[in-house]
Design a protein around this motif. Structure first.
Motif, PDB file in Angstrom:
ATOM      1  N   ASP A 264       0.835  -1.191   0.000  1.00 15.58           N
ATOM      2  CA  ASP A 264       0.000   0.000   0.000  1.00 15.58           C
ATOM      3  C   ASP A 264       0.873   1.245   0.000  1.00 15.58           C
ATOM      4  O   ASP A 264       1.888   1.302   0.698  1.00 15.58           O
ATOM      5  N   TYR A 265       0.463   2.240  -0.772  1.00 15.05           N
ATOM      6  CA  TYR A 265       1.129   3.530  -0.821  1.00 15.05           C
ATOM      7  C   TYR A 265       0.134   4.565  -0.329  1.00 15.05           C
ATOM      8  O   TYR A 265      -0.924   4.750  -0.917  1.00 15.05           O
ATOM      9  N   GLU A 266       0.465   5.224   0.782  1.00 14.16           N
ATOM     10  CA  GLU A 266      -0.417   6.228   1.377  1.00 14.16           C
ATOM     11  C   GLU A 266       0.293   7.577   1.350  1.00 14.16           C
ATOM     12  O   GLU A 266       1.457   7.688   1.761  1.00 14.16           O
TER      13      GLU A 266
ATOM     14  N   ASP B  32       1.886  10.642   2.445  1.00  8.21           N
ATOM     15  CA  ASP B  32       2.420  10.967   3.764  1.00  8.21           C
ATOM     16  C   ASP B  32       2.542  12.479   3.950  1.00  8.21           C
ATOM     17  O   ASP B  32       2.095  13.023   4.941  1.00  8.21           O
TER      18      ASP B  32
ATOM     19  N   GLN C  33      -3.719  16.381   7.045  1.00  5.94           N
ATOM     20  CA  GLN C  33      -2.743  16.328   5.956  1.00  5.94           C
ATOM     21  C   GLN C  33      -1.473  17.049   6.395  1.00  5.94           C
ATOM     22  O   GLN C  33      -1.530  18.048   7.109  1.00  5.94           O
TER      23      GLN C  33
ATOM     24  N   TYR D  61       5.233   9.295  -0.191  1.00  3.25           N
ATOM     25  CA  TYR D  61       4.294   8.216   0.092  1.00  3.25           C
ATOM     26  C   TYR D  61       4.873   7.300   1.157  1.00  3.25           C
ATOM     27  O   TYR D  61       6.033   6.912   1.086  1.00  3.25           O
ATOM     28  N   ARG D  62       4.033   6.958   2.129  1.00  2.00           N
ATOM     29  CA  ARG D  62       4.397   6.025   3.196  1.00  2.00           C
ATOM     30  C   ARG D  62       4.128   4.601   2.707  1.00  2.00           C
ATOM     31  O   ARG D  62       3.102   4.330   2.095  1.00  2.00           O
TER      32      ARG D  62
ATOM     33  N   ASP E  43       5.989   1.412  11.997  1.00  2.00           N
ATOM     34  CA  ASP E  43       5.292   0.701  10.912  1.00  2.00           C
ATOM     35  C   ASP E  43       5.659  -0.772  10.897  1.00  2.00           C
ATOM     36  O   ASP E  43       6.671  -1.197  11.283  1.00  2.00           O
TER      37      ASP E  43
END
Length: 137
Positions: free
Chosen positions: A2-4, A6, A53, A83-84, A137
């Motif tokens: 998954d790319y969230e 950040d 955000q 991206y996290r 994480d």
């Protein structure tokens, strides 16, 4: 994987001059401030949260820092999009298998414990992306 989203890194000449817009107009809150004197980084950082955000304001600490060079070449503004990921090493391997190149010398752990690396903009149609992960994480 998954790319969230950040954070977004924004290059500024002066954090003090930039902050009123983010705090007063966008109604953000200043969450953190720190300086990185690591060679090849050399930046003051202000972390601003707005409705969950994150924006990082990036002010160069010397005229040869990457942010100073960015401002000279492109002006102030969006420097990178971060991206996290859950597993940075796996994300690097997966992207590399798809032909994505990295700026290898940017792989590091920052002053707040975030592991990160920047993708080579030649692999992303010119946009600088950061992949990052956090100790928890």
């Amino acid at each position: 994987m998954d790319y969230e989203l950040d954070h977004i890194g924004i290059a500024v000449r002066s954090i003090e001059e930039a902050l009123p817009f983010y705090l007063d107009v966008l109604k953000g809150s200043l969450e953190d401030r720190y300086t990185s004197d690591v060679p090849g980084v050399e930046v003051h950082v202000a972390v601003v949260q707005t409705n969950g955000q994150t924006i990082e304001l990036l002010e160069p600490t010397n005229r040869n820092s990457p942010i100073a060079r960015f401002i000279r070449q492109k002006g102030k503004g969006v420097h990178h999009v971060a991206y996290r990921v859950d597993d940075l090493d796996k994300a690097i391997l997966d992207a590399g298998e798809k032909g994505i190149r990295f700026l290898e010398d940017t792989l590091r752990t920052n002053a707040r414990g975030r592991r990160l690396i920047y993708l080579n903009p030649a692999s992303t149609e010119g946009t600088l992306f950061e992949l990052c992960s956090y100790p928890q994480d």
